[in-house]
Design an enzyme around this catalytic site. Structure first.
Site, short mmCIF file in Angstrom:
data_model
loop_
_atom_site.label_atom_id
_atom_site.label_comp_id
_atom_site.label_asym_id
_atom_site.label_seq_id
_atom_site.Cartn_x
_atom_site.Cartn_y
_atom_site.Cartn_z
N GLY A 169 -6.06 6.77 -42.70
CA GLY A 169 -4.85 7.58 -42.87
C GLY A 169 -4.38 7.53 -44.31
O GLY A 169 -5.14 7.25 -45.24
N GLY A 170 -3.07 7.77 -44.47
CA GLY A 170 -2.49 7.78 -45.82
C GLY A 170 -2.66 6.46 -46.54
O GLY A 170 -2.50 6.39 -47.76
N GLY A 404 -21.44 22.65 -76.35
CA GLY A 404 -20.14 22.10 -75.94
C GLY A 404 -20.28 20.63 -75.59
O GLY A 404 -19.36 19.83 -75.84
N ALA A 405 -21.43 20.27 -75.05
CA ALA A 405 -21.62 18.87 -74.66
C ALA A 405 -21.61 17.97 -75.89
O ALA A 405 -21.13 16.83 -75.84
CB ALA A 405 -22.90 18.72 -73.87
C1 HXC Z 1 -0.40 -0.93 -34.65
C2 HXC Z 1 -2.64 -1.33 -34.56
C3 HXC Z 1 -2.89 -0.30 -35.46
C4 HXC Z 1 -1.78 0.42 -35.98
C5 HXC Z 1 -4.76 -1.18 -34.93
N1 HXC Z 1 -3.84 -1.84 -34.23
N2 HXC Z 1 -4.21 -0.22 -35.68
N3 HXC Z 1 -1.41 -1.64 -34.14
N4 HXC Z 1 -0.55 0.07 -35.54
N5 HXC Z 1 -1.91 1.38 -36.86
C6 HXC Z 1 -4.05 -2.94 -33.33
C7 HXC Z 1 -4.75 -2.52 -32.04
O1 HXC Z 1 -3.80 -2.06 -31.12
C8 HXC Z 1 -5.38 -3.83 -31.61
O2 HXC Z 1 -4.42 -4.64 -31.01
C9 HXC Z 1 -5.73 -4.49 -32.92
O3 HXC Z 1 -4.95 -3.86 -33.91
C10 HXC Z 1 -7.19 -4.31 -33.30
O4 HXC Z 1 -7.51 -2.93 -33.16
P1 HXC Z 1 -8.77 -2.40 -32.37
O5 HXC Z 1 -8.55 -0.97 -32.14
O6 HXC Z 1 -9.01 -3.27 -31.17
O7 HXC Z 1 -9.92 -2.72 -33.40
P2 HXC Z 1 -11.16 -1.82 -33.79
O8 HXC Z 1 -11.88 -1.35 -32.58
O9 HXC Z 1 -11.90 -2.63 -34.78
O10 HXC Z 1 -10.55 -0.55 -34.49
C11 HXC Z 1 -9.80 -0.68 -35.69
C12 HXC Z 1 -9.16 0.67 -36.04
C13 HXC Z 1 -8.37 1.23 -34.85
C14 HXC Z 1 -10.26 1.66 -36.42
C15 HXC Z 1 -8.31 0.44 -37.26
O11 HXC Z 1 -7.51 0.20 -34.37
C16 HXC Z 1 -7.57 2.42 -35.21
O12 HXC Z 1 -8.10 3.53 -35.23
N6 HXC Z 1 -6.30 2.21 -35.47
C17 HXC Z 1 -5.40 3.28 -35.80
C18 HXC Z 1 -5.69 3.84 -37.15
C19 HXC Z 1 -4.67 4.85 -37.54
O13 HXC Z 1 -4.75 6.01 -37.17
N7 HXC Z 1 -3.61 4.36 -38.22
C20 HXC Z 1 -2.50 5.13 -38.61
C21 HXC Z 1 -2.95 5.90 -39.81
S1 HXC Z 1 -1.65 6.87 -40.42
P3 HXC Z 1 -4.78 -5.67 -29.85
O14 HXC Z 1 -3.48 -6.31 -29.53
O15 HXC Z 1 -5.33 -4.85 -28.75
O16 HXC Z 1 -5.78 -6.61 -30.42
C22 HXC Z 1 -1.06 5.95 -41.62
C23 HXC Z 1 0.05 6.60 -42.29
C24 HXC Z 1 0.20 6.08 -43.67
O17 HXC Z 1 -1.49 4.91 -41.94
C25 HXC Z 1 1.05 7.03 -44.36
C26 HXC Z 1 0.98 6.89 -45.80
C27 HXC Z 1 1.22 8.20 -46.45
#
Ligand code: HXC
Length: 514
Positions: A169-170, A404-405
């Site tokens: 994500g971001g 130019g290079a």
């Molecule tokens: C809260 C999260 C989390 C999140 C993971 N976890 N991402 N909790 N917020 N963003 C937690 C899971 O629930 C899980 O908890 C533990 O972390 C491990 O995650 P898993 O999914 O079991 O691990 P894995 O299979 O290795 O996958 C990792 C992952 C996946 C690829 C990162 O968790 C995922 O896709 N997470 C979401 C990614 C995402 O979309 N994030 C938001 C992006 S937007 P438990 O308790 O079950 O162990 C963003 C905005 C930023 O970041 C803006 C800036 C401009």
């Protein structure tokens, strides 16, 4: 102290309990080191001072899991790396996937601002699922604050990011705002939208590795500057990079006296450039024959390989090297090469690192692909970056310097300080083939043996125009040098440029081509 001290010790014990054997095992099973182990490896033994170890996470609402992990999933602090003071943070995937809650974010911002205030490099060890979903807007605001600190620190302190797990994500934009990105093979990935979203929106199947793994980012996109096989080697790589950098933009990069003689003659340099001007050679061989003990830390080695960028020392001075690579696409400048080199120049210029350019460039890459993708816009970045740079700038023309290079690759006309050429240099508006085809079109069309005439005219063009002596006599280069003594020439130039000082017109900032 009695009770007060007991409470203090109990708190310490609670923190240690958090890092039990299971904690380590969880992360090791993922093929990764823990956030703590990474910090231990990074800092010189016994120097790490943790800050905010006991910070408690924000209270959870009714949605999603909460955590009461001390430190809120990120370890922050300072210490020395190779004797140099450094600030760092290391995200802990074991705590809600290293996700960024508001306390977690505030800890990072605190360490970023301390690094800026004290003029110390900042290292980010990233292993995070991004914004902590259950904390909503406060988590997003946390990222906003981190990005702001990244931008405030840009060009003031070196900022290095290592992606050692997910960066989704971001969240990818904090590393993207820093100076260098490291990635760890197989265990790290970076993307703005992950495979699930890609599937939903585009109906396209792609794995995380294919979408944003280390190999994609170190070759195709150029997002990653360095890739190492595992966590340990990634951290070693960060230390190696740091050894070339000043702590901030006020200091000079660390000079390290060398026992490699400045006047070392390198006979093999006489044989590097082939007789046939269209034959390639490896510019990395040239670089290694000139630098102190042949050392060279290449930056972005897998991306835009037609240009080589990297850090090294020559005569003890840290320098940034930019070199056209005749082995790849004949060393032509295309969009990727222009952007890669421009960014590296910007970094060197920000941190007082002199730039040494080895030039062998037939020109910009022609074609609709490049023109339509904006080579004008992107090539301008390279021109702008070189021209703006006020650090010492030295060029050695090895062979081709056309059109130019020639101008763009640090010619004296755009502010290069010293420009040397080997006797093999060809400096002209264009190569012999193009020049004869334009200037003698009619004669060639009417000739009995056009190939023979073309050969004759090309030889004449090389003799009279495309050589280093015309430029030398007119002062556009400083000297045609004996290739064997290239190192000595560069060391002497670096010495005399040590106190170079130029000032630019006052302005808020230039309007960099983007
Ligand atoms: C809260 C999260 C989390 C999140 C993971 N976890 N991402 N909790 N917020 N963003 C937690 C899971 O629930 C899980 O908890 C533990 O972390 C491990 O995650 P898993 O999914 O079991 O691990 P894995 O299979 O290795 O996958 C990792 C992952 C996946 C690829 C990162 O968790 C995922 O896709 N997470 C979401 C990614 C995402 O979309 N994030 C938001 C992006 S937007 P438990 O308790 O079950 O162990 C963003 C905005 C930023 O970041 C803006 C800036 C401009």
């Amino acid at each position: 102290m009695g009770k007060a001290y007991e409470k203090f010790l109990a708190r310490q014990a609670a923190l240690e309990k958090q890092y039990d054997a299971k904690y380590y095992e969880k992360q090791h099973n993922r093929g990764k080191l823990t956030a703590r182990e990474r910090m231990e490896l990074l800092f010189d033994e016994g120097t790490f001072e943790e800050v905010d170890a006991y910070a408690t996470p924000a209270a959870a609402g009714g949605f999603g899991k909460s955590t009461n992990a001390l430190g809120d999933g990120v370890i922050t602090g300072y210490g020395t790396v190779g004797g140099k003071q450094v600030y760092a943070f290391s995200q802990d995937f074991n705590v809600l996937g290293g996700s960024l809650g508001s306390v977690h974010a505030a800890k990072i911002v605190k360490i970023q601002s301390m690094a800026l205030k004290t003029g110390s490099p900042l290292i980010a060890l990233i292993d995070s699922g991004g914004a902590r979903i259950q904390e909503g807007i406060t988590s997003l605001n946390g990222y906003a604050n981190i990005f702001r600190q990244n931008v405030l620190s840009s060009g003031v302190i070196p900022q290095i990011s290592a992606i050692m797990g997910p960066a989704a994500g971001g969240a990818v934009y904090s590393p993207a705002l820093t100076d260098f990105i490291f990635m760890t093979e197989s265990t790290s990935y970076m993307f703005v939208t992950g495979p699930d979203v890609v599937r939903q929106v585009l109906n396209e199947e792609v794995t995380a590795e294919e979408l944003g793994g280390a190999s994609v980012h170190s070759t195709r996109t150029g997002v990653a500057d360095f890739v190492f096989s595992d966590d340990e080697n990634t951290i070693k790589g960060i230390k190696m990079l740091l050894s070339f950098l000043p702590a901030n933009n006020i200091e000079n990069p660390p000079f390290v006296a060398t026992d490699d003689p400045a006047g070392r003659a390198e006979e093999a340099l006489l044989d590097v450039v082939p007789d046939d001007p269209d034959k390639p050679y490896d510019v990395l061989e040239v670089i290694r024959m000139i630098t102190d003990h042949g050392r060279f830390l290449e930056v972005g080695a897998g991306h835009a390989r037609n240009i080589v960028t990297g850090l090294t020392r020559i005569g003890g001075y840290v320098v940034g090297i930019i070199a056209n690579q005749p082995k790849v696409m004949a060393g032509t400048l295309d969009i990727d090469a222009s952007v890669k080199a421009a960014r590296f120049i910007n970094f060197c210029d920000s941190f007082n690192i002199p730039i040494v350019t080895f030039e062998d460039v037939p020109g910009f890459l022609p074609g609709t692909d490049q023109e339509h993708a904006g080579i004008i816009r992107h090539g301008a970045k390279l021109l702008y970056s070189y021209t703006r740079a006020t650090v010492p700038r030295i060029t050695v023309i090895l062979r081709k310097a056309y059109g130019g290079a020639y101008i763009v690759m640090n010619s004296k006309g755009i502010g290069g300080d010293f420009c040397y050429a080997w006797p093999t240099a060809e400096i002209a508006v264009m190569g012999p083939d193009g020049a004869t085809a334009i200037l003698y079109r009619k004669e060639l069309a009417e000739a009995e043996d056009p190939a023979a005439l073309k050969k004759e005219l090309s030889a004449k063009y090389r003799e009279e125009i495309a050589n280093p002596y015309v430029a030398d006599e007119k002062g556009f280069i400083d000297e045609v040098i004996d290739p064997r003594f290239t190192r000595e020439k560069i060391v002497n130039a670096l010495k005399t440029l040590e106190k170079k000082s130029v000032s630019m017109p006052r302005r808020k900032h230039g309007n960099t081509p983007l």
